[in-house]
Design a protein around this motif. Structure first.
Motif, PDB file in Angstrom:
ATOM      1  N   ALA A   1     -26.561   2.734 -32.538  1.00 31.95           N
ATOM      2  CA  ALA A   1     -26.763   3.418 -33.813  1.00 31.95           C
ATOM      3  C   ALA A   1     -25.445   3.796 -34.478  1.00 31.95           C
ATOM      4  O   ALA A   1     -24.415   3.987 -33.824  1.00 31.95           O
ATOM      5  N   VAL A   2     -25.506   3.910 -35.794  1.00 33.75           N
ATOM      6  CA  VAL A   2     -24.386   4.425 -36.582  1.00 33.75           C
ATOM      7  C   VAL A   2     -24.523   5.941 -36.647  1.00 33.75           C
ATOM      8  O   VAL A   2     -25.510   6.457 -37.178  1.00 33.75           O
ATOM      9  N   GLU A   3     -23.569   6.645 -36.093  1.00 33.98           N
ATOM     10  CA  GLU A   3     -23.609   8.102 -36.081  1.00 33.98           C
ATOM     11  C   GLU A   3     -22.959   8.657 -37.344  1.00 33.98           C
ATOM     12  O   GLU A   3     -21.986   8.097 -37.854  1.00 33.98           O
ATOM     13  N   VAL A   4     -23.522   9.772 -37.834  1.00 35.69           N
ATOM     14  CA  VAL A   4     -23.014  10.381 -39.066  1.00 35.69           C
ATOM     15  C   VAL A   4     -22.758  11.865 -38.832  1.00 35.69           C
ATOM     16  O   VAL A   4     -23.598  12.573 -38.276  1.00 35.69           O
ATOM     17  N   ARG A   5     -21.584  12.317 -39.255  1.00 35.82           N
ATOM     18  CA  ARG A   5     -21.315  13.747 -39.251  1.00 35.82           C
ATOM     19  C   ARG A   5     -20.808  14.163 -40.626  1.00 35.82           C
ATOM     20  O   ARG A   5     -20.436  13.320 -41.444  1.00 35.82           O
ATOM     21  N   VAL A   6     -20.813  15.474 -40.881  1.00 39.00           N
ATOM     22  CA  VAL A   6     -20.410  16.007 -42.184  1.00 39.00           C
ATOM     23  C   VAL A   6     -19.153  16.846 -42.004  1.00 39.00           C
ATOM     24  O   VAL A   6     -19.097  17.733 -41.152  1.00 39.00           O
ATOM     25  N   LEU A   7     -18.133  16.556 -42.814  1.00 37.88           N
ATOM     26  CA  LEU A   7     -16.869  17.290 -42.770  1.00 37.88           C
ATOM     27  C   LEU A   7     -16.566  17.897 -44.133  1.00 37.88           C
ATOM     28  O   LEU A   7     -16.839  17.278 -45.165  1.00 37.88           O
ATOM     29  N   SER A   8     -16.004  19.090 -44.129  1.00 42.53           N
ATOM     30  CA  SER A   8     -15.530  19.691 -45.377  1.00 42.53           C
ATOM     31  C   SER A   8     -14.020  19.492 -45.457  1.00 42.53           C
ATOM     32  O   SER A   8     -13.317  19.487 -44.447  1.00 42.53           O
ATOM     33  N   GLU A   9     -13.514  19.314 -46.685  1.00 45.07           N
ATOM     34  CA  GLU A   9     -12.089  19.081 -46.904  1.00 45.07           C
ATOM     35  C   GLU A   9     -11.565  20.102 -47.896  1.00 45.07           C
ATOM     36  O   GLU A   9     -12.100  20.228 -49.006  1.00 45.07           O
ATOM     37  N   ASP A  10     -10.496  20.822 -47.528  1.00 45.75           N
ATOM     38  CA  ASP A  10      -9.950  21.818 -48.445  1.00 45.75           C
ATOM     39  C   ASP A  10      -8.882  21.188 -49.333  1.00 45.75           C
ATOM     40  O   ASP A  10      -8.617  19.977 -49.262  1.00 45.75           O
ATOM     41  N   ALA A  11      -8.245  21.995 -50.170  1.00 44.82           N
ATOM     42  CA  ALA A  11      -7.281  21.486 -51.154  1.00 44.82           C
ATOM     43  C   ALA A  11      -6.058  20.851 -50.503  1.00 44.82           C
ATOM     44  O   ALA A  11      -5.376  20.029 -51.119  1.00 44.82           O
ATOM     45  N   THR A  12      -5.782  21.202 -49.244  1.00 50.84           N
ATOM     46  CA  THR A  12      -4.633  20.629 -48.554  1.00 50.84           C
ATOM     47  C   THR A  12      -4.979  19.348 -47.807  1.00 50.84           C
ATOM     48  O   THR A  12      -4.100  18.723 -47.206  1.00 50.84           O
TER      49      THR A  12
ATOM     50  N   GLU B   1     -17.072   7.996 -45.549  1.00 47.94           N
ATOM     51  CA  GLU B   1     -15.962   7.213 -45.028  1.00 47.94           C
ATOM     52  C   GLU B   1     -16.268   6.749 -43.604  1.00 47.94           C
ATOM     53  O   GLU B   1     -17.060   7.369 -42.890  1.00 47.94           O
ATOM     54  N   ARG B   2     -15.609   5.681 -43.243  1.00 51.53           N
ATOM     55  CA  ARG B   2     -15.772   5.147 -41.899  1.00 51.53           C
ATOM     56  C   ARG B   2     -14.771   5.819 -40.967  1.00 51.53           C
ATOM     57  O   ARG B   2     -13.582   5.915 -41.277  1.00 51.53           O
ATOM     58  N   GLU B   3     -15.252   6.285 -39.806  1.00 49.41           N
ATOM     59  CA  GLU B   3     -14.379   6.909 -38.814  1.00 49.41           C
ATOM     60  C   GLU B   3     -14.145   6.002 -37.614  1.00 49.41           C
ATOM     61  O   GLU B   3     -13.194   6.187 -36.867  1.00 49.41           O
ATOM     62  N   GLY B   4     -15.006   5.072 -37.410  1.00 49.61           N
ATOM     63  CA  GLY B   4     -14.921   4.174 -36.271  1.00 49.61           C
ATOM     64  C   GLY B   4     -15.855   3.012 -36.476  1.00 49.61           C
ATOM     65  O   GLY B   4     -16.485   2.870 -37.530  1.00 49.61           O
ATOM     66  N   THR B   5     -15.985   2.175 -35.463  1.00 50.17           N
ATOM     67  CA  THR B   5     -16.832   0.989 -35.575  1.00 50.17           C
ATOM     68  C   THR B   5     -18.248   1.362 -35.976  1.00 50.17           C
ATOM     69  O   THR B   5     -18.857   0.713 -36.841  1.00 50.17           O
ATOM     70  N   ARG B   6     -18.791   2.415 -35.367  1.00 49.61           N
ATOM     71  CA  ARG B   6     -20.152   2.834 -35.661  1.00 49.61           C
ATOM     72  C   ARG B   6     -20.211   4.338 -35.920  1.00 49.61           C
ATOM     73  O   ARG B   6     -21.150   5.025 -35.495  1.00 49.61           O
ATOM     74  N   LYS B   7     -19.222   4.837 -36.627  1.00 47.91           N
ATOM     75  CA  LYS B   7     -19.193   6.267 -36.940  1.00 47.91           C
ATOM     76  C   LYS B   7     -18.820   6.455 -38.415  1.00 47.91           C
ATOM     77  O   LYS B   7     -17.877   5.835 -38.899  1.00 47.91           O
ATOM     78  N   LEU B   8     -19.594   7.289 -39.098  1.00 48.69           N
ATOM     79  CA  LEU B   8     -19.343   7.608 -40.494  1.00 48.69           C
ATOM     80  C   LEU B   8     -19.222   9.115 -40.659  1.00 48.69           C
ATOM     81  O   LEU B   8     -19.782   9.889 -39.866  1.00 48.69           O
ATOM     82  N   CYS B   9     -18.534   9.533 -41.706  1.00 45.52           N
ATOM     83  CA  CYS B   9     -18.513  10.953 -42.039  1.00 45.52           C
ATOM     84  C   CYS B   9     -18.770  11.124 -43.529  1.00 45.52           C
ATOM     85  O   CYS B   9     -18.295  10.327 -44.348  1.00 45.52           O
ATOM     86  N   VAL B  10     -19.571  12.123 -43.852  1.00 45.42           N
ATOM     87  CA  VAL B  10     -19.786  12.533 -45.234  1.00 45.42           C
ATOM     88  C   VAL B  10     -18.765  13.628 -45.501  1.00 45.42           C
ATOM     89  O   VAL B  10     -18.733  14.655 -44.806  1.00 45.42           O
ATOM     90  N   VAL B  11     -17.916  13.427 -46.491  1.00 42.96           N
ATOM     91  CA  VAL B  11     -16.844  14.377 -46.798  1.00 42.96           C
ATOM     92  C   VAL B  11     -17.230  15.186 -48.026  1.00 42.96           C
ATOM     93  O   VAL B  11     -17.554  14.623 -49.081  1.00 42.96           O
ATOM     94  N   VAL B  12     -17.203  16.504 -47.909  1.00 42.96           N
ATOM     95  CA  VAL B  12     -17.547  17.391 -49.027  1.00 42.96           C
ATOM     96  C   VAL B  12     -16.388  18.354 -49.255  1.00 42.96           C
ATOM     97  O   VAL B  12     -15.612  18.651 -48.341  1.00 42.96           O
ATOM     98  N   GLN B  13     -16.275  18.839 -50.464  1.00 45.92           N
ATOM     99  CA  GLN B  13     -15.211  19.787 -50.795  1.00 45.92           C
ATOM    100  C   GLN B  13     -15.510  21.150 -50.204  1.00 45.92           C
ATOM    101  O   GLN B  13     -16.630  21.645 -50.289  1.00 45.92           O
ATOM    102  N   ALA B  14     -14.505  21.754 -49.599  1.00 44.38           N
ATOM    103  CA  ALA B  14     -14.670  23.081 -49.016  1.00 44.38           C
ATOM    104  C   ALA B  14     -14.905  24.114 -50.099  1.00 44.38           C
ATOM    105  O   ALA B  14     -14.403  23.966 -51.219  1.00 44.38           O
TER     106      ALA B  14
END
Length: 263
Positions: A193-204, A250-263
């Motif tokens: 399976a393609v795993e998905v996680r959610v990350l927040s990104e700040d201004a830096t 974005e792709r993090e690995g062969t079968r890993k994705l991340c949803v990036v949101v603004q902090a």
């Protein structure tokens, strides 16, 4: 990227994309469907395990204090125990309408067009502690059972489900996108399976794992995958669909994705 966007053709699951959703503790009550018919649910090979767990959960409901303790509920949630006592007799509703909460609010299946809803019913499946896996067209009653809750006499749900559920998920011959939370991912492993996680990104540019709004963003991704007129067949297709829907994936690995949101 859109100019080079892939086009793909596929059939509804099986053979197409399968998006595994976590369930929710909260569920809508009532329903207009007939009482539970295990023979009418998808994946009939899961029927013996489903029946065993339903019988155990409904029997446990006869002892309210024991039910509250086993399910981690307070006395204010005694109605949840009552629902468990009525699993065979209460009205049912389609699985994608039974589950409620943050993820399902973002998914908003009732607002989908007829075509999109048909795609959602085919592509999306809910990981369930009681039913193993249910699709949009599966009608189920309201119940209360968490993935980490042991049932007296049966041990852990992971022990009950893995032997039955892992072969079912392994048989999916299309792309599998896994949005499940840890407790439900533990019920059946899907190595491909393609795993998905959610990350927040700040201004830096610093990122950290999102906890509170994690489910909402996964619900938005599930909605985008349900609405897509084309069937995702590869990881890059999932990224394309998400980006077209206004999500940053974005792709993090062969079968890993991340949803990036603004902090």
């Amino acid at each position: 990227m859109h100019g080079a966007r892939r086009r793909w053709v596929g059939a509804a699951y099986p053979g197409g994309v399968l998006v595994l959703l976590p369930p929710s503790e909260t569920k809508s009550v009532g329903g207009s469907g007939s009482p539970l018919d295990l023979d009418g649910l998808s994946h009939p090979e899961l029927t013996p395990t489903r029946r065993k767990l339903i019988e155990a959960l409904s029997t446990l409901a006869d002892d309210v204090p024991a039910s509250l303790e086993a399910l981690g509920l307070s006395e204010r949630q005694v109605d949840e125990v009552r629902r468990n006592s009525e699993l065979w007799d209460s009205p049912t509703a389609p699985a994608l309408e039974r589950y409620t909460g943050v993820l399902y609010d973002a998914l908003a299946v009732r607002s989908l067009s007829a075509v999109e809803r048909k795609q959602a019913d085919a592509r999306l499946a809910v990981a369930s502690a009681l039913f193993g896996i249910v699709h949009g067209t599966d009608s189920i009653p309201a119940y209360r059972l968490s993935g980490g809750s042991p049932l007296p006499g049966l041990g852990t749900l992971r022990g009950a489900w893995r032997p039955a559920l892992e072969p079912v998920l392994a048989a999916a011959d299309g792309l599998v996108v896994d949005l499940r939370s840890g407790a439900y991912a533990a019920l059946a492993r899907v190595p491909s399976a393609v795993e998905v996680r959610v990350l927040s990104e700040d201004a830096t540019g610093k990122r950290k794992v999102v906890s509170h709004h994690n489910k909402a963003h996964k619900g938005k991704l599930a909605r985008a995958l349900a609405q897509s007129p084309d069937e995702p067949a590869e990881v890059e297709d999932v990224i394309d669909v998400a980006n077209d829907a206004g999500l940053r994936v974005e792709r993090e690995g062969t079968r890993k994705l991340c949803v990036v949101v603004q902090a």
